[in-house]
Design an enzyme around this catalytic site. Structure first.
Site, mmCIF file in Angstrom:
data_model
loop_
_atom_site.group_PDB
_atom_site.id
_atom_site.type_symbol
_atom_site.label_atom_id
_atom_site.label_comp_id
_atom_site.label_asym_id
_atom_site.label_seq_id
_atom_site.Cartn_x
_atom_site.Cartn_y
_atom_site.Cartn_z
ATOM 1 N N HIS A 82 109.487 37.723 63.831
ATOM 2 C CA HIS A 82 110.723 37.641 63.168
ATOM 3 C C HIS A 82 111.406 38.927 62.900
ATOM 4 C CE1 HIS A 82 109.721 38.240 58.840
ATOM 5 N NE2 HIS A 82 108.535 37.456 59.273
ATOM 6 N N ASP A 84 113.813 39.814 60.536
ATOM 7 C CA ASP A 84 114.686 40.239 59.353
ATOM 8 C C ASP A 84 113.515 40.311 58.262
ATOM 9 O OD1 ASP A 84 113.436 37.233 59.241
ATOM 10 O OD2 ASP A 84 114.554 37.035 57.383
ATOM 11 N N GLU A 176 113.314 34.557 59.067
ATOM 12 C CA GLU A 176 112.419 33.638 58.663
ATOM 13 C C GLU A 176 112.040 33.711 57.077
ATOM 14 O OE1 GLU A 176 107.874 33.440 57.716
ATOM 15 O OE2 GLU A 176 109.349 34.933 57.409
ATOM 16 N N GLU A 177 112.446 34.768 56.694
ATOM 17 C CA GLU A 177 112.060 35.171 55.190
ATOM 18 C C GLU A 177 112.894 34.211 54.228
ATOM 19 O OE1 GLU A 177 109.800 36.679 54.236
ATOM 20 O OE2 GLU A 177 109.384 38.081 55.758
ATOM 21 N N ASP A 199 102.423 37.228 62.463
ATOM 22 C CA ASP A 199 103.119 37.478 61.113
ATOM 23 C C ASP A 199 102.228 37.289 60.126
ATOM 24 O OD1 ASP A 199 105.256 37.642 59.635
ATOM 25 O OD2 ASP A 199 105.876 35.418 59.615
#
Length: 406
Positions: A82, A84, A176-177, A199
């Site tokens: 991801h 972000d 994602e966060e 991740d």
């Protein structure tokens, strides 16, 4: 193996602020993520030799393909990271490169110290090259280490066509966060047999169990009258919020749980006598325990309303994602392959539950089993975040090993 561009690539990525915004309704939630995808990652993917590189405005994913070099390897495998970063200052990120020999690390001139006294995990990195923050921002190794590792692995394979590998799909996604990055993931476009999110944290992490997750938003309606004449008339909404919270199990909070233990987490509380609001996340691993937690929250609210003889506690309870173990354990091929590769590289697989979720949680339930591989980040989401270059190199090695397995 050492990879010439890995560190340079990572440092370039982390200096770009791609923090997501939970209050935005756009996809991605910040323009900086779009710019990162289109002006940095897309040209680089094309330059290293990926094919059919395309950006999907509908979901914010940047996707590319590395065609197979072998008819023998029939799997189509994806790797996802991801773009972000978490809810912490990401403006003017200034990484430090430290040849770590033990002891404390001064984080720039911020006055903050990264110390093994506070973070004993530092003791695992003597003799390694660490990338830290300057104490004023997070680092963004979550998950730009994953992006750099995937990109480096793809570049290596594209420049060594003699290496046999399967067809590979790469996906870099947004948000994602804040838990919504995979909501619009296009399974048909990605078109693989299974995938991995890159991740995870320390060396060896291989994860296919996540929390099942729900959100709980409560509104408490009070009745405000003058406190001097309030007897038998005032209903204090703040007190109602406190009463609700006091009925949840006191020892089932994040700060008192670990391993396979679930929890209720109150993360926001605001209000006045007239109205108060509280927000929780509910987490557990087993489906039956997850349902029990949700039922308890609803029962407490129902009982309070019954005692108050009116609906003064309003409940919004919604599921967010589910434990991907339910999908992946039906066919453990992606786990078995990754485990075998790690063992061949003398990396001890650390197969433990994720006390959180990944994009892979949702993608797995969409039809692509997607466990999680280590990316190297430690102390993520804050100023004490760091990553080991050597761990990142080993993550690249693992990716290269996976795509060469039948």
């Amino acid at each position: 193996m050492s990879y010439e561009k890995l560190l340079e690539r990572f440092l370039t990525y982390v200096k770009i602020n791609t923090r997501s915004n939970p209050n935005s309704t756009q996809t991605p939630t910040t323009q900086s993520q779009v710019d990162f995808a289109l002006t940095v990652l897309k040209p680089e993917m094309e330059a290293i030799g990926l094919k059919d590189v395309h950006y999907l405005p509908s979901n914010g994913y940047l996707v590319g393909t590395l065609p197979a070099t072998s008819d023998r390897l029939r799997h189509k495998i994806g790797f996802i990271s991801h773009m972000d970063t978490a809810d912490f200052n990401a403006e003017n990120i200034t990484p430090q490169i430290v040849d770590y020999k033990g002891g404390d690390i001064e984080l720039g001139d911020s006055g903050y110290i990264l110390s093994p006294k506070d973070f004993p995990n530092l003791n695992n990195y003597h003799g390694q090259t660490l990338i830290t923050t300057d104490g004023k921002t997070l680092l963004g190794a979550d998950d730009k280490s994953g992006i750099a590792e995937i990109m480096t692995a793809m570049e290596y394979l594209a420049s060594h066509p003699e290496i046999e590998h399967c067809e590979i799909r790469v996906g870099f996604g947004p948000d994602e966060e804040i838990g919504i990055g995979a909501d619009k993931f296009d399974v048909k476009d990605f078109d693989v047999d299974f995938a991995y999110t890159v991740d995870g944290g320390p060396l060896g992490e291989l994860q296919y169990e996540t929390f099942s997750a729900a959100g709980l938003e409560l509104t408490f309606e009070g009745r405000n009258v003058h406190p001097g004449t309030a007897k038998n008339q005032m209903i204090n909404a703040l007190q109602l919020a406190m009463d609700f919270h006091s009925q949840l199990p006191e020892n089932e909070r994040p700060e008192q749980t670990d391993g396979y233990q679930g929890f209720y987490h109150l993360y926001d509380l605001s209000g006045t006598v007239d109205q108060a609001k509280s927000s929780y996340i509910i987490r557990d691993f087993e489906e039956v325990d997850f349902l029990k937690r949700k039922h308890l929250a609803q029962d407490i609210a129902d009982n309070m309303n019954e005692a108050l003889q009116s609906e003064r506690v309003k409940v919004k309870l919604y599921d967010q994602y589910y434990n991907m173990k339910k999908v992946i354990e039906k066919d453990m091929t992606p786990i078995n392959i990754a485990k075998e590769v790690m063992e061949e590289l003398d990396i001890k697989p650390i197969i433990e539950p994720i006390r959180g979720g990944t994009d892979g949680s949702k993608i797995s339930f969409m039809g692509i089993p997607t466990p999680n591989l280590f990316a190297g980040g430690e102390n993520m989401h804050g100023r004490f975040e760091f990553v080991s270059l050597q761990t990142m190199e080993k993550a690249v090695d693992v990716i290269l090993g996976i795509v060469a397995k039948d």
